[in-house]
Design a protein around this motif. Structure first.
Motif, mmCIF file in Angstrom:
data_model
loop_
_atom_site.group_PDB
_atom_site.id
_atom_site.type_symbol
_atom_site.label_atom_id
_atom_site.label_comp_id
_atom_site.label_asym_id
_atom_site.label_seq_id
_atom_site.Cartn_x
_atom_site.Cartn_y
_atom_site.Cartn_z
ATOM 1 N N UNK A 220 26.846 58.164 37.751
ATOM 2 C CA UNK A 220 26.245 59.293 37.043
ATOM 3 C C UNK A 220 24.840 58.842 36.675
ATOM 4 N N UNK A 221 23.824 59.484 37.230
ATOM 5 C CA UNK A 221 22.457 59.009 36.990
ATOM 6 C C UNK A 221 22.002 59.220 35.545
ATOM 7 N N UNK A 222 22.788 59.965 34.764
ATOM 8 C CA UNK A 222 22.464 60.176 33.353
ATOM 9 C C UNK A 222 23.294 59.285 32.429
ATOM 10 N N UNK A 223 24.127 58.439 33.014
ATOM 11 C CA UNK A 223 24.958 57.516 32.230
ATOM 12 C C UNK A 223 24.229 56.177 32.069
ATOM 13 N N UNK A 224 24.557 55.413 31.053
ATOM 14 C CA UNK A 224 23.933 54.099 30.860
ATOM 15 C C UNK A 224 24.220 53.153 32.038
ATOM 16 N N UNK A 225 23.211 52.370 32.414
ATOM 17 C CA UNK A 225 23.410 51.409 33.513
ATOM 18 C C UNK A 225 24.444 50.353 33.136
ATOM 19 N N UNK A 226 24.661 50.158 31.842
ATOM 20 C CA UNK A 226 25.685 49.218 31.396
ATOM 21 C C UNK A 226 27.082 49.618 31.852
ATOM 22 N N UNK A 227 27.263 50.872 32.281
ATOM 23 C CA UNK A 227 28.549 51.295 32.839
ATOM 24 C C UNK A 227 28.802 50.667 34.206
ATOM 25 N N UNK A 228 27.733 50.191 34.850
ATOM 26 C CA UNK A 228 27.843 49.718 36.234
ATOM 27 C C UNK A 228 27.540 48.242 36.412
ATOM 28 N N UNK A 229 26.845 47.660 35.477
ATOM 29 C CA UNK A 229 26.583 46.222 35.523
ATOM 30 C C UNK A 229 26.666 45.686 34.096
ATOM 31 N N UNK A 230 27.330 44.569 33.946
ATOM 32 C CA UNK A 230 27.677 44.073 32.617
ATOM 33 C C UNK A 230 26.799 42.904 32.196
ATOM 34 N N UNK A 231 26.851 42.586 30.912
ATOM 35 C CA UNK A 231 26.140 41.436 30.384
ATOM 36 C C UNK A 231 24.669 41.678 30.109
ATOM 37 N N UNK A 232 24.267 42.942 30.043
ATOM 38 C CA UNK A 232 22.877 43.272 29.735
ATOM 39 C C UNK A 232 22.710 43.405 28.227
ATOM 40 N N UNK A 233 21.509 43.150 27.747
ATOM 41 C CA UNK A 233 21.212 43.411 26.334
ATOM 42 C C UNK A 233 21.477 44.886 26.064
ATOM 43 N N UNK A 234 21.912 45.213 24.849
ATOM 44 C CA UNK A 234 22.281 46.589 24.500
ATOM 45 C C UNK A 234 21.188 47.592 24.846
ATOM 46 N N UNK A 235 19.936 47.252 24.549
ATOM 47 C CA UNK A 235 18.823 48.176 24.804
ATOM 48 C C UNK A 235 18.656 48.460 26.298
#
Length: 190
Positions: A47-62
């Motif tokens: 979903x291009x409107x969903x957070x990228x954190x849904x697809x790749x993990x371990x990123x800073x919250x921002x």
């Protein structure tokens, strides 16, 4: 269809540009990255409107809260930068992107922030596409965009392109054309 060709592919050799001449397209490749993301969206994979954190993990919250939409429209607050250096090995895309993201001022990051022309944002989208499709980004783009559009003369691999008639890049400096050093960098394919 009428085709007209102008100029030369190599000033020294005076090779004329033909219908078969290949050109480096540089940032025009961002269109392919955007199309790849939209194709995955059409397939229900992202979903291009969903957070990228849904697809790749371990990123800073921002960073994890950024959307593909904001990344592709350069409104994610990521910095404008240009660095042609980097590893040629596509398997290093994730570590290279994570390393670059570790240097970002997180106080400036967020969806719908001021526009900065961010190559890093596009590379993060490339990483998402790669993770979702399960293959390198160049292979993902080839399978989802280039092959279906029959773009057989389009490639991410400089060595492959050099087997064809590849135009030499030049820039104009003080009324004189100067050859630009070609660069290839697998983590910048997006």
């Amino acid at each position: 269809i009428a085709t007209y060709n102008y100029g030369v592919a190599d000033i020294d050799l005076q090779d004329k540009i033909t219908d078969k001449t290949l050109f480096r397209i540089a940032s025009i490749s961002k269109i392919i990255t955007g199309l790849t993301a939209v194709r995955l969206s059409d397939m229900g994979k992202i979903d291009i409107y969903a957070p990228v954190g849904n697809y790749t993990y371990g990123l800073e919250k921002e960073i994890a809260n950024l959307t593909i939409d904001s990344l592709l429209s350069h409104t994610a607050g990521l910095p404008a930068e240009y660095n042609p250096d980097g590893p040629r090995d596509e398997s290093l895309l994730e570590s290279a992107v994570r390393s670059e993201l570790s240097n970002v001022d997180l106080s400036k990051v967020g969806n719908k922030k001021p526009v900065f022309y961010s190559n890093l944002g596009t590379r993060l989208v490339s990483l998402v596409c790669q993770k979702v499709w399960g293959k390198s980004f160049s292979q993902t783009a080839k399978e989802l965009i280039l092959d279906p559009l029959k773009m057989q003369d389009t490639t991410y691999y400089l060595k492959e392109a050099q087997n064809s008639h590849l135009a030499t890049p030049y820039e104009l400096q003080q009324d004189k054309f100067i050859e630009v050093e070609p660069w290839e960098n697998a983590v910048r394919y997006g």
